[in-house]
Design a protein around this motif. Structure first.
Motif, short mmCIF file in Angstrom:
data_model
loop_
_atom_site.label_atom_id
_atom_site.label_comp_id
_atom_site.label_asym_id
_atom_site.label_seq_id
_atom_site.Cartn_x
_atom_site.Cartn_y
_atom_site.Cartn_z
N PRO A 186 19.90 73.36 65.70
CA PRO A 186 21.24 73.22 65.14
C PRO A 186 21.75 74.58 64.66
N LEU A 187 23.00 74.87 64.96
CA LEU A 187 23.59 76.15 64.57
C LEU A 187 24.26 75.98 63.21
N ASP A 188 23.42 76.02 62.17
CA ASP A 188 23.91 75.88 60.81
C ASP A 188 23.27 76.96 59.94
N GLY A 189 23.40 76.82 58.65
CA GLY A 189 22.87 77.82 57.74
C GLY A 189 21.37 78.00 57.79
N ASP A 190 20.64 77.01 58.31
CA ASP A 190 19.19 77.11 58.42
C ASP A 190 18.74 77.50 59.82
N GLY A 191 19.68 77.83 60.70
CA GLY A 191 19.36 78.16 62.09
C GLY A 191 18.37 79.30 62.23
N LEU A 192 18.56 80.36 61.45
CA LEU A 192 17.63 81.50 61.53
C LEU A 192 16.22 81.11 61.09
N ASP A 193 16.14 80.24 60.08
CA ASP A 193 14.82 79.76 59.64
C ASP A 193 14.15 78.97 60.76
N ARG A 194 14.93 78.14 61.44
CA ARG A 194 14.38 77.33 62.53
C ARG A 194 13.94 78.22 63.70
N LEU A 195 14.73 79.25 64.01
CA LEU A 195 14.35 80.16 65.10
C LEU A 195 13.03 80.86 64.77
N GLU A 196 12.87 81.27 63.52
CA GLU A 196 11.61 81.91 63.12
C GLU A 196 10.45 80.95 63.26
N ALA A 197 10.66 79.69 62.88
CA ALA A 197 9.60 78.68 63.01
C ALA A 197 9.25 78.44 64.48
N ILE A 198 10.26 78.42 65.33
CA ILE A 198 10.02 78.24 66.77
C ILE A 198 9.26 79.43 67.33
N ASP A 199 9.61 80.64 66.89
CA ASP A 199 8.89 81.84 67.33
C ASP A 199 7.42 81.74 66.95
N ARG A 200 7.13 81.32 65.72
CA ARG A 200 5.75 81.19 65.27
C ARG A 200 5.03 80.10 66.06
N LEU A 201 5.72 78.98 66.33
CA LEU A 201 5.13 77.90 67.12
C LEU A 201 4.79 78.38 68.52
N LEU A 202 5.73 79.02 69.18
CA LEU A 202 5.50 79.48 70.55
C LEU A 202 4.35 80.48 70.60
N ARG A 203 4.29 81.39 69.65
CA ARG A 203 3.18 82.34 69.61
C ARG A 203 1.85 81.60 69.45
N THR A 204 1.83 80.55 68.62
CA THR A 204 0.61 79.76 68.43
C THR A 204 0.22 79.08 69.73
N LEU A 205 1.18 78.42 70.36
CA LEU A 205 0.89 77.69 71.60
C LEU A 205 0.41 78.62 72.72
N LEU A 206 0.92 79.85 72.73
CA LEU A 206 0.53 80.82 73.77
C LEU A 206 -0.69 81.65 73.38
N GLY A 207 -1.22 81.40 72.19
CA GLY A 207 -2.41 82.13 71.74
C GLY A 207 -2.12 83.58 71.39
N ARG A 208 -0.91 83.88 71.01
CA ARG A 208 -0.55 85.26 70.64
C ARG A 208 -0.64 85.45 69.14
N LYS A 209 -0.63 86.72 68.74
CA LYS A 209 -0.71 87.05 67.32
C LYS A 209 0.55 86.56 66.61
N ILE A 210 0.34 85.94 65.46
CA ILE A 210 1.45 85.41 64.67
C ILE A 210 1.74 86.41 63.55
N PRO A 211 3.00 86.85 63.44
CA PRO A 211 3.32 87.80 62.36
C PRO A 211 3.15 87.16 60.99
N GLN A 212 2.93 88.00 60.00
CA GLN A 212 2.75 87.51 58.64
C GLN A 212 4.02 86.81 58.17
N ASP A 213 3.84 85.72 57.45
CA ASP A 213 4.96 84.96 56.90
C ASP A 213 5.52 85.75 55.72
N THR A 214 6.80 86.11 55.81
CA THR A 214 7.42 86.94 54.77
C THR A 214 8.35 86.16 53.85
N ARG A 215 8.30 84.82 53.94
CA ARG A 215 9.21 84.04 53.10
C ARG A 215 8.88 84.16 51.62
#
Length: 151
Positions: A44-73
């Motif tokens: 959804p393109l709302d105020g939380d969209g960037l948060d969701r994109l970051e979560a998807i990036d972390r998920l995809l990295r996990t699924l592909l076995g790639r290094k996950i960046p440190q959570d900076t929240r």
């Protein structure tokens, strides 16, 4: 991708991904999507969209076995305060006095350094409990959001 199991129903295939810590993530491949097609994420393109994109990036990295960046929240200080809030509310909900909680969090020597009624640790402990109650009432959602720099 290892750790994925699936169950089929009228909606499609519900994929369960084992996160390895006792938790699992559920994804849905719609019935109209062929098994050889990649999954898609709807954001959804709302105020939380960037948060969701970051979560998807972390998920995809996990699924592909790639290094996950440190959570900076959360900063290290925020993590420590959150941990203290959980400990404080746990103690309070189990009948501990504010002084008992302060002793458990900061040590008896520090608590005994000042008279309790005027101790800064008393105020800190009471604030930890108050803020923890606010988190329980729904404020925890703010922990899941990115820190936004400006508007």
């Amino acid at each position: 991708m290892d750790g994925i199991t699936g169950e089929t129903d009228s909606l499609g295939v519900h994929l369960h991904y084992d996160l390895g810590n006792g938790d699992r993530l559920q994804l849905l491949r719609l019935a109209t999507v062929a098994p050889d097609q990649p999954l898609a994420a709807l954001v959804p393109l709302d105020g939380d969209g960037l948060d969701r994109l970051e979560a998807i990036d972390r998920l995809l990295r996990t699924l592909l076995g790639r290094k996950i960046p440190q959570d900076t929240r959360l900063t290290p200080q925020q993590r420590r305060r959150s941990r203290h809030m959980l400990q404080a509310i746990d103690g309070r909900m189990n009948g501990a006095s504010y002084r008992d909680i302060a002793t458990a969090l900061f040590g008896a020597d520090r608590v005994n350094d000042h008279p309790w009624k005027t101790s800064p640790l008393r105020d800190i402990t009471m604030d930890l409990v108050k803020d923890a109650f606010a988190m329980i009432a729904g404020g925890y959602r703010t922990l899941l959001r990115r820190r936004h720099r400006g508007s």
